[in-house]
Motif scaffolding. Structure first.
Motif, PDB file in Angstrom:
ATOM      1  N   LYS A   4       0.900  -1.326   0.013  1.00  0.00           N
ATOM      2  CA  LYS A   4      -0.007   0.072   0.001  1.00  0.00           C
ATOM      3  C   LYS A   4       0.711   1.131  -0.151  1.00  0.00           C
ATOM      4  CE  LYS A   4      -3.856   2.309   2.442  1.00  0.00           C
ATOM      5  NZ  LYS A   4      -4.619   2.215   3.693  1.00  0.00           N
ATOM      6  N   THR A   5       1.954   1.097   0.775  1.00  0.00           N
ATOM      7  CA  THR A   5       2.841   2.553   0.985  1.00  0.00           C
ATOM      8  C   THR A   5       3.365   2.609  -0.659  1.00  0.00           C
ATOM      9  OG1 THR A   5       3.464   2.046   3.170  1.00  0.00           O
ATOM     10  CG2 THR A   5       4.876   3.385   2.141  1.00  0.00           C
ATOM     11  N   LEU A   6       3.662   1.668  -1.084  1.00  0.00           N
ATOM     12  CA  LEU A   6       4.607   1.700  -2.536  1.00  0.00           C
ATOM     13  C   LEU A   6       3.639   1.969  -3.411  1.00  0.00           C
ATOM     14  CD1 LEU A   6       7.285   1.106  -4.274  1.00  0.00           C
ATOM     15  CD2 LEU A   6       6.135  -1.105  -4.644  1.00  0.00           C
ATOM     16  N   VAL A   7       2.142   1.750  -3.539  1.00  0.00           N
ATOM     17  CA  VAL A   7       1.360   2.204  -4.469  1.00  0.00           C
ATOM     18  C   VAL A   7       0.731   3.589  -4.184  1.00  0.00           C
ATOM     19  CG1 VAL A   7      -1.464   1.810  -4.993  1.00  0.00           C
ATOM     20  CG2 VAL A   7       0.033  -0.333  -4.524  1.00  0.00           C
ATOM     21  N   GLU A   8       0.901   4.218  -2.868  1.00  0.00           N
ATOM     22  CA  GLU A   8       0.629   5.627  -2.740  1.00  0.00           C
ATOM     23  C   GLU A   8       1.888   6.365  -3.129  1.00  0.00           C
ATOM     24  OE1 GLU A   8      -1.765   7.074  -1.595  1.00  0.00           O
ATOM     25  OE2 GLU A   8      -3.104   5.367  -1.521  1.00  0.00           O
ATOM     26  N   PHE A   9       3.164   5.799  -3.083  1.00  0.00           N
ATOM     27  CA  PHE A   9       4.342   6.423  -3.703  1.00  0.00           C
ATOM     28  C   PHE A   9       4.253   6.806  -5.062  1.00  0.00           C
ATOM     29  CE2 PHE A   9       8.379   6.433  -5.458  1.00  0.00           C
ATOM     30  CZ  PHE A   9       9.086   7.688  -4.824  1.00  0.00           C
ATOM     31  N   VAL A  10       3.835   5.494  -5.731  1.00  0.00           N
ATOM     32  CA  VAL A  10       3.818   5.711  -7.067  1.00  0.00           C
ATOM     33  C   VAL A  10       2.779   6.510  -7.624  1.00  0.00           C
ATOM     34  CG1 VAL A  10       3.102   4.260  -9.215  1.00  0.00           C
ATOM     35  CG2 VAL A  10       4.561   3.229  -7.531  1.00  0.00           C
ATOM     36  N   LYS A  11       1.436   6.829  -6.974  1.00  0.00           N
ATOM     37  CA  LYS A  11       0.486   7.631  -7.172  1.00  0.00           C
ATOM     38  C   LYS A  11       0.910   9.071  -7.198  1.00  0.00           C
ATOM     39  CE  LYS A  11      -4.244   8.705  -5.827  1.00  0.00           C
ATOM     40  NZ  LYS A  11      -4.259  10.207  -5.667  1.00  0.00           N
ATOM     41  N   ASP A  12       1.640   9.494  -6.089  1.00  0.00           N
ATOM     42  CA  ASP A  12       2.070  10.542  -5.789  1.00  0.00           C
ATOM     43  C   ASP A  12       2.945  11.311  -6.887  1.00  0.00           C
ATOM     44  OD1 ASP A  12       0.443  10.782  -3.829  1.00  0.00           O
ATOM     45  OD2 ASP A  12       1.899  10.559  -2.074  1.00  0.00           O
ATOM     46  N   SER A  13       4.056  10.067  -6.994  1.00  0.00           N
ATOM     47  CA  SER A  13       4.959  10.535  -8.086  1.00  0.00           C
ATOM     48  C   SER A  13       4.584  10.606  -9.447  1.00  0.00           C
ATOM     49  CB  SER A  13       6.017   9.370  -8.001  1.00  0.00           C
ATOM     50  OG  SER A  13       6.567   9.131  -6.824  1.00  0.00           O
ATOM     51  N   LEU A  14       3.389   9.756  -9.962  1.00  0.00           N
ATOM     52  CA  LEU A  14       2.899  10.128 -11.191  1.00  0.00           C
ATOM     53  C   LEU A  14       2.248  11.352 -11.266  1.00  0.00           C
ATOM     54  CD1 LEU A  14       1.407   6.455 -11.849  1.00  0.00           C
ATOM     55  CD2 LEU A  14       3.201   7.632 -13.127  1.00  0.00           C
ATOM     56  N   GLU A  15       1.446  11.945 -10.274  1.00  0.00           N
ATOM     57  CA  GLU A  15       0.499  12.999 -10.368  1.00  0.00           C
ATOM     58  C   GLU A  15       1.630  14.274 -10.141  1.00  0.00           C
ATOM     59  OE1 GLU A  15      -2.095  12.746  -7.051  1.00  0.00           O
ATOM     60  OE2 GLU A  15      -3.301  11.569  -8.339  1.00  0.00           O
ATOM     61  N   HIS A  16       2.940  14.179  -9.776  1.00  0.00           N
ATOM     62  CA  HIS A  16       3.955  15.132  -9.773  1.00  0.00           C
ATOM     63  C   HIS A  16       4.645  15.317 -11.051  1.00  0.00           C
ATOM     64  CE1 HIS A  16       3.155  15.392  -5.585  1.00  0.00           C
ATOM     65  NE2 HIS A  16       3.500  16.668  -5.498  1.00  0.00           N
ATOM     66  N   GLY A  17       4.381  14.401 -12.116  1.00  0.00           N
ATOM     67  CA  GLY A  17       4.697  14.580 -13.370  1.00  0.00           C
ATOM     68  C   GLY A  17       6.195  13.451 -13.611  1.00  0.00           C
ATOM     69  N   GLN A  18       6.482  12.741 -12.625  1.00  0.00           N
ATOM     70  CA  GLN A  18       7.751  11.643 -12.785  1.00  0.00           C
ATOM     71  C   GLN A  18       7.370  10.629 -13.622  1.00  0.00           C
ATOM     72  OE1 GLN A  18      10.523  12.176 -11.357  1.00  0.00           O
ATOM     73  NE2 GLN A  18      10.002  14.155 -10.231  1.00  0.00           N
ATOM     74  N   SER A  19       8.377  10.355 -14.635  1.00  0.00           N
ATOM     75  CA  SER A  19       8.105   9.381 -15.448  1.00  0.00           C
ATOM     76  C   SER A  19       8.207   7.845 -14.874  1.00  0.00           C
ATOM     77  CB  SER A  19       9.295   9.289 -16.480  1.00  0.00           C
ATOM     78  OG  SER A  19      10.601   9.053 -16.061  1.00  0.00           O
ATOM     79  N   ARG A  20       7.700   7.022 -15.376  1.00  0.00           N
ATOM     80  CA  ARG A  20       7.824   5.552 -15.045  1.00  0.00           C
ATOM     81  C   ARG A  20       9.055   4.967 -14.732  1.00  0.00           C
ATOM     82  NH1 ARG A  20       2.986   2.119 -15.115  1.00  0.00           N
ATOM     83  NH2 ARG A  20       1.096   3.612 -15.689  1.00  0.00           N
ATOM     84  N   ALA A  21      10.037   5.486 -15.828  1.00  0.00           N
ATOM     85  CA  ALA A  21      11.340   5.029 -15.627  1.00  0.00           C
ATOM     86  C   ALA A  21      12.065   5.484 -14.378  1.00  0.00           C
ATOM     87  CB  ALA A  21      12.165   5.525 -17.088  1.00  0.00           C
ATOM     88  N   ALA A  22      12.019   6.796 -14.266  1.00  0.00           N
ATOM     89  CA  ALA A  22      12.293   7.459 -13.177  1.00  0.00           C
ATOM     90  C   ALA A  22      11.810   7.043 -11.728  1.00  0.00           C
ATOM     91  CB  ALA A  22      12.087   9.015 -13.135  1.00  0.00           C
ATOM     92  N   ILE A  23      10.641   6.585 -11.679  1.00  0.00           N
ATOM     93  CA  ILE A  23      10.226   5.793 -10.352  1.00  0.00           C
ATOM     94  C   ILE A  23      10.767   4.745 -10.294  1.00  0.00           C
ATOM     95  CG2 ILE A  23       8.094   5.245  -9.556  1.00  0.00           C
ATOM     96  CD1 ILE A  23       6.493   7.223 -11.162  1.00  0.00           C
ATOM     97  N   ILE A  24      10.726   3.850 -11.192  1.00  0.00           N
ATOM     98  CA  ILE A  24      11.306   2.433 -11.238  1.00  0.00           C
ATOM     99  C   ILE A  24      13.054   2.547 -10.702  1.00  0.00           C
ATOM    100  CG2 ILE A  24      12.303   0.611 -12.262  1.00  0.00           C
ATOM    101  CD1 ILE A  24      10.080   0.786 -14.588  1.00  0.00           C
ATOM    102  N   GLU A  25      13.585   3.567 -11.124  1.00  0.00           N
ATOM    103  CA  GLU A  25      15.197   3.848 -10.712  1.00  0.00           C
ATOM    104  C   GLU A  25      15.216   4.140  -9.562  1.00  0.00           C
ATOM    105  OE1 GLU A  25      19.091   6.400 -12.007  1.00  0.00           O
ATOM    106  OE2 GLU A  25      17.032   6.784 -13.127  1.00  0.00           O
ATOM    107  N   ALA A  26      14.434   5.196  -9.039  1.00  0.00           N
ATOM    108  CA  ALA A  26      14.286   5.743  -7.447  1.00  0.00           C
ATOM    109  C   ALA A  26      14.048   4.606  -6.583  1.00  0.00           C
ATOM    110  CB  ALA A  26      13.301   6.875  -7.438  1.00  0.00           C
ATOM    111  N   LEU A  27      13.051   3.731  -7.035  1.00  0.00           N
ATOM    112  CA  LEU A  27      12.571   2.598  -6.037  1.00  0.00           C
ATOM    113  C   LEU A  27      13.481   1.471  -6.003  1.00  0.00           C
ATOM    114  CD1 LEU A  27       8.764   2.906  -6.648  1.00  0.00           C
ATOM    115  CD2 LEU A  27       9.763   3.408  -4.841  1.00  0.00           C
TER     116      LEU A  27
END
Length: 217
Positions: A4-27
């Motif tokens: 659940k925490t990971l899903v919320e982080f992904v949701k916030d990141s996407l809504e702040h304009g982060q790309s999926r590649a950047a999210i994958i790299e950060a996580l």
């Protein structure tokens, strides 16, 4: 299911304009496994929209579980009763010995009564329940994503498929051993028809259900 925490982080990141590649790299740098990250990302659709758009998710409800479990149990009862009845009729028509002893006749009569009883009781309930479930799925396509339906459908496919393979192996084995009697061939045909009908129906049903799912990006 994704954390659940990971899903919320992904949701916030996407809504702040982060790309999926950047999210994958950060996580992944933070220690999350790639499979966990992918699962969380698949929660949201890859569409151009200001906020994260959730995908339709499979679900499981107690009510659906009850109806589908009952449906598949009744399917087993109907299949077994039909097979048992036909086996008994084949035994009557093609006895393994010229003269029938009293015990064999009594056993076959009991098998016929049992098969007919199972069919008379279970078949109407099975057909009625199938009609109800099919109508519910037509009115509400969301029911196509029921987890319990998917699991039971594929379990039925595995059982029917293994039955067909076992039936074929048995047929070839007896043929090679010179024991391919008319009675055995007819019984093998009964098994093949029943298992084949179940397999054909559920493979089609599974394909229709899978088409209703949203493919991951």
């Amino acid at each position: 299911m994704a954390d659940k925490t990971l899903v919320e982080f992904v949701k916030d990141s996407l809504e702040h304009g982060q790309s999926r590649a950047a999210i994958i790299e950060a996580l992944t740098k933070a220690g999350w496994r790639r499979a966990e990250v992918d699962s969380a990302l698949e929660t949201y659709s890859d569409v151009d929209f200001p906020v994260a758009v959730p995908r339709p998710q499979p679900y499981l409800s107690a009510r659906e579980a009850f109806f589908y479990l009952l449906f598949f149990i009744l399917l087993g009862i109907v299949s077994f009763s039909l097979g048992s009845l036909l086996f008994a009729l084949i035994e009557y028509g093609f006895p393994d010995r010229p003269a029938d002893d009293d015990y064999r006749v009594f056993r076959l009569e009991a098998q016929v009564r049992s098969g007919i009883s199972g069919l008379l009781v279970a078949t109407p309930i099975f057909l009625w329940l199938g009609y109800i479930l099919r109508g519910a799925r037509q009115r509400n396509p969301q029911l196509q994503r029921s987890r319990i339906r998917k699991w039971l459908t594929y379990i039925s496919l595995v059982i029917a498929g293994c039955t067909l393979v076992g039936d074929g192996i048995s047929l070839v084995y007896n043929f090679l051993g010179g024991d391919l009697t008319t009675r055995f061939v007819l019984k093998s045909l009964v098994v093949a028809v029943i298992a084949g009908a179940i397999f054909t129906y559920f493979i089609s049903d599974a394909e229709k259900g899978d088409k209703g799912d949203v493919d991951p990006a």
